[in-house]
Design a protein around this motif. Structure first.
Motif, PDB file in Angstrom:
ATOM      1  N   PHE A 122       6.865  -8.012  -8.221  1.00 32.83           N
ATOM      2  CA  PHE A 122       5.810  -7.058  -8.541  1.00 32.83           C
ATOM      3  C   PHE A 122       4.846  -6.906  -7.363  1.00 32.83           C
ATOM      4  O   PHE A 122       4.439  -5.787  -7.013  1.00 32.83           O
ATOM      5  N   ILE A 123       4.519  -8.004  -6.732  1.00 34.97           N
ATOM      6  CA  ILE A 123       3.632  -7.964  -5.568  1.00 34.97           C
ATOM      7  C   ILE A 123       4.284  -7.188  -4.431  1.00 34.97           C
ATOM      8  O   ILE A 123       3.646  -6.357  -3.773  1.00 34.97           O
ATOM      9  N   SER A 124       5.580  -7.436  -4.206  1.00 39.07           N
ATOM     10  CA  SER A 124       6.316  -6.731  -3.159  1.00 39.07           C
ATOM     11  C   SER A 124       6.315  -5.229  -3.408  1.00 39.07           C
ATOM     12  O   SER A 124       6.087  -4.425  -2.493  1.00 39.07           O
ATOM     13  N   LEU A 125       6.541  -4.832  -4.653  1.00 41.03           N
ATOM     14  CA  LEU A 125       6.554  -3.409  -5.002  1.00 41.03           C
ATOM     15  C   LEU A 125       5.178  -2.782  -4.786  1.00 41.03           C
ATOM     16  O   LEU A 125       5.066  -1.687  -4.229  1.00 41.03           O
ATOM     17  N   CYS A 126       4.136  -3.481  -5.189  1.00 41.36           N
ATOM     18  CA  CYS A 126       2.775  -2.935  -5.074  1.00 41.36           C
ATOM     19  C   CYS A 126       2.338  -2.823  -3.617  1.00 41.36           C
ATOM     20  O   CYS A 126       1.663  -1.858  -3.235  1.00 41.36           O
ATOM     21  N   LYS A 127       2.735  -3.786  -2.793  1.00 40.48           N
ATOM     22  CA  LYS A 127       2.398  -3.705  -1.372  1.00 40.48           C
ATOM     23  C   LYS A 127       3.134  -2.536  -0.718  1.00 40.48           C
ATOM     24  O   LYS A 127       2.591  -1.850   0.158  1.00 40.48           O
ATOM     25  N   ARG A 128       4.361  -2.331  -1.147  1.00 43.18           N
ATOM     26  CA  ARG A 128       5.126  -1.189  -0.639  1.00 43.18           C
ATOM     27  C   ARG A 128       4.476   0.132  -1.081  1.00 43.18           C
ATOM     28  O   ARG A 128       4.412   1.097  -0.328  1.00 43.18           O
ATOM     29  N   PHE A 129       3.981   0.136  -2.300  1.00 43.60           N
ATOM     30  CA  PHE A 129       3.265   1.309  -2.828  1.00 43.60           C
ATOM     31  C   PHE A 129       2.024   1.596  -1.979  1.00 43.60           C
ATOM     32  O   PHE A 129       1.740   2.749  -1.634  1.00 43.60           O
ATOM     33  N   LYS A 130       1.290   0.531  -1.616  1.00 49.17           N
ATOM     34  CA  LYS A 130       0.113   0.709  -0.755  1.00 49.17           C
ATOM     35  C   LYS A 130       0.503   1.321   0.583  1.00 49.17           C
ATOM     36  O   LYS A 130      -0.147   2.249   1.085  1.00 49.17           O
ATOM     37  N   ASP A 131       1.595   0.823   1.177  1.00 41.81           N
ATOM     38  CA  ASP A 131       2.063   1.356   2.463  1.00 41.81           C
ATOM     39  C   ASP A 131       2.416   2.837   2.344  1.00 41.81           C
ATOM     40  O   ASP A 131       2.172   3.617   3.274  1.00 41.81           O
ATOM     41  N   GLN A 132       2.967   3.225   1.205  1.00 40.78           N
ATOM     42  CA  GLN A 132       3.396   4.613   1.031  1.00 40.78           C
ATOM     43  C   GLN A 132       2.221   5.575   0.880  1.00 40.78           C
ATOM     44  O   GLN A 132       2.222   6.662   1.443  1.00 40.78           O
ATOM     45  N   VAL A 133       1.188   5.185   0.137  1.00 41.64           N
ATOM     46  CA  VAL A 133       0.029   6.085   0.013  1.00 41.64           C
ATOM     47  C   VAL A 133      -0.730   6.166   1.330  1.00 41.64           C
ATOM     48  O   VAL A 133      -1.333   7.204   1.644  1.00 41.64           O
ATOM     49  N   VAL A 134      -0.692   5.070   2.124  1.00 42.35           N
ATOM     50  CA  VAL A 134      -1.306   5.116   3.454  1.00 42.35           C
ATOM     51  C   VAL A 134      -0.487   6.020   4.363  1.00 42.35           C
ATOM     52  O   VAL A 134      -1.044   6.803   5.150  1.00 42.35           O
TER      53      VAL A 134
END
Length: 422
Positions: free
Chosen positions: A99-111
């Protein structure tokens, strides 16, 4: 049956009945998901993000594992947003790393999409679902605060900085949480709270020097000057020996700035700032340095209140080196509004009358504030007692320290933070 279809059937069948068994099956299927990732997007439509949160998480995380283009991010960001909103907390907590990995990837994508504000609300929801209690600092806390900074949603970031933190998964998370939190408080001009958070970064245990502590120390110096009008280069004794030895050498321009500020001479301060402007700009601290210069005017005006009962705006301008009575009036009015001085201005003759602090500390609001502070300190004391007892019985701790326990004198504790909220 196709292996991927069989896995989907197992996810649907076991999500309501046997999560531990499903987790084992999903872990064993990691290679299958990585190898067949091109089909995963279509598989997600067969799953419910709430009922099948664990399986949905595994498949969604695998499908977004590769490099992402802006076009792909535009498609994936809404899917992850919907999943974070709908997923069941008890299921995703059984495999927090995914879940943490997915959320960090999500952060990278919105950036990547240059729309960090799209990630603020989902990341806040994600960290609350991952938290076991409000005292738990998750790896998603710093990610959330970073998005708040990028999106300039400072007030939203403040919402999690009020919680007392006692459980930390990784030291780096605490460093980043306090550093980003300090920056958010600076953005809202909550300088005392910013000092407390940056103080934690600077004095936290560290075996080697790290960039986060260095950048925090630079801001700590600047905020100390703005908030208190002074800065001491002596770190408390409980700060790590690494910080004691190395921090100052990395921040010499800032220490020199503090020394120049201490003279009270605005001309020398402005000259020093201009000659080192490139250094401060490269550190992204020039805006904060300008506030330091502005605060020097305020400190000089505050000194006048200790000597005079009344003073003309022209005299204030001459003494503090401002460009005339109008500028002096602007500074005095702002300081009155901010509660930094107590004074009245007679517009007719341009005279400023300095007053005593009107607070009598006997209103209902003040009593409630004092009571809440006492209650909070009592709760913190109980928490520390429990933690001390737990550590005192820990075999690993006892084997290291033996009979020799550290002894601290009262001088080992400094008085910079008035609270220890992180």
């Amino acid at each position: 049956m196709d292996p991927l279809e069989q896995l989907v059937a197992q996810i649907v069948g076991l999500s309501d009945t046997d999560i531990p068994r499903l987790l084992g099956i999903l872990k064993a299927s990691d290679d299958l998901l990585r190898a067949d990732w091109t089909r995963l997007s279509s598989v997600l439509s067969q799953l419910d993000p709430f009922k099948h949160s664990l399986g949905f998480l595994y498949i969604l995380e695998a499908s977004t594992a590769g490099p992402t283009t802006k076009e792909q991010a535009e498609t994936v960001v809404p899917i992850i947003t919907s999943f974070i909103d709908a997923c069941a907390a008890e299921q995703i907590r059984s495999i927090p790393d995914k879940f943490i990995s997915l959320c960090k990837r999500f952060k990278d994508q919105v950036v990547l999409l240059e729309t960090p504000i799209r990630g603020v609300a989902p990341m806040l929801a994600a960290l609350k679902k991952l938290q076991t209690s409000t005292e738990h600092l998750t790896p998603l806390h710093p990610e959330f605060l970073m998005l708040c900074l990028l999106a300039k949603c400072y007030k939203t970031g403040l919402s999690i900085l009020e919680d007392d933190i006692f459980e930390v998964d990784q030291p780096k998370d605490l460093f980043l949480y306090c550093y980003y939190g300090g920056m958010i408080c600076i953005g809202q001009k909550h300088f005392q709270k910013a000092l407390e958070l940056l103080h934690i970064v600077v004095t936290a245990p560290m075996s080697t020097m790290n960039a986060i502590a260095v950048e925090a120390y630079k801001k700590y110096i600047l905020v100390s000057l703005i908030r208190h009008g002074q800065f001491s280069t002596s770190l408390p004794k409980y700060a790590s020996s690494t910080a004691q030895r190395n921090l100052k050498s990395f921040c010499q321009p800032y220490i020199e700035l503090a020394n120049t500020y201490g003279t009270g001479k605005i001309e020398g301060l402005e000259t020093y700032v201009q000659s080192n402007a490139e250094t401060f700009e490269s550190d992204n601290n020039f805006g904060l340095v300008k506030q330091v210069v502005s605060s020097n005017y305020k400190r000089n005006i505050q000194r006048l209140t200790q000597t005079y009962l009344t003073l003309s705006l022209q005299d204030i301008a001459n003494t503090v080196k401002l460009n005339g009575p109008k500028e002096a009036e602007m500074h005095v009015l702002q300081m009155i509004q901010d509660g930094e001085i107590y004074a009245t201005i007679n517009q007719k003759d341009g005279m400023v009358r300095f007053l005593e602090d009107p607070e009598q500390y006997k209103t209902c609001e003040m009593i409630e504030h004092i009571d809440s502070s006492i209650q909070r300190i009592m709760a913190l004391s109980k928490k520390l007692t429990v933690m001390d007892e737990r550590i005192s019985c820990d075999q690993a701790y006892l084997s290291k320290v033996g009979r020799e326990r550290p002894r601290y004198d009262m001088d080992d504790f400094d008085t910079v933070p008035t609270k220890f909220t992180i």
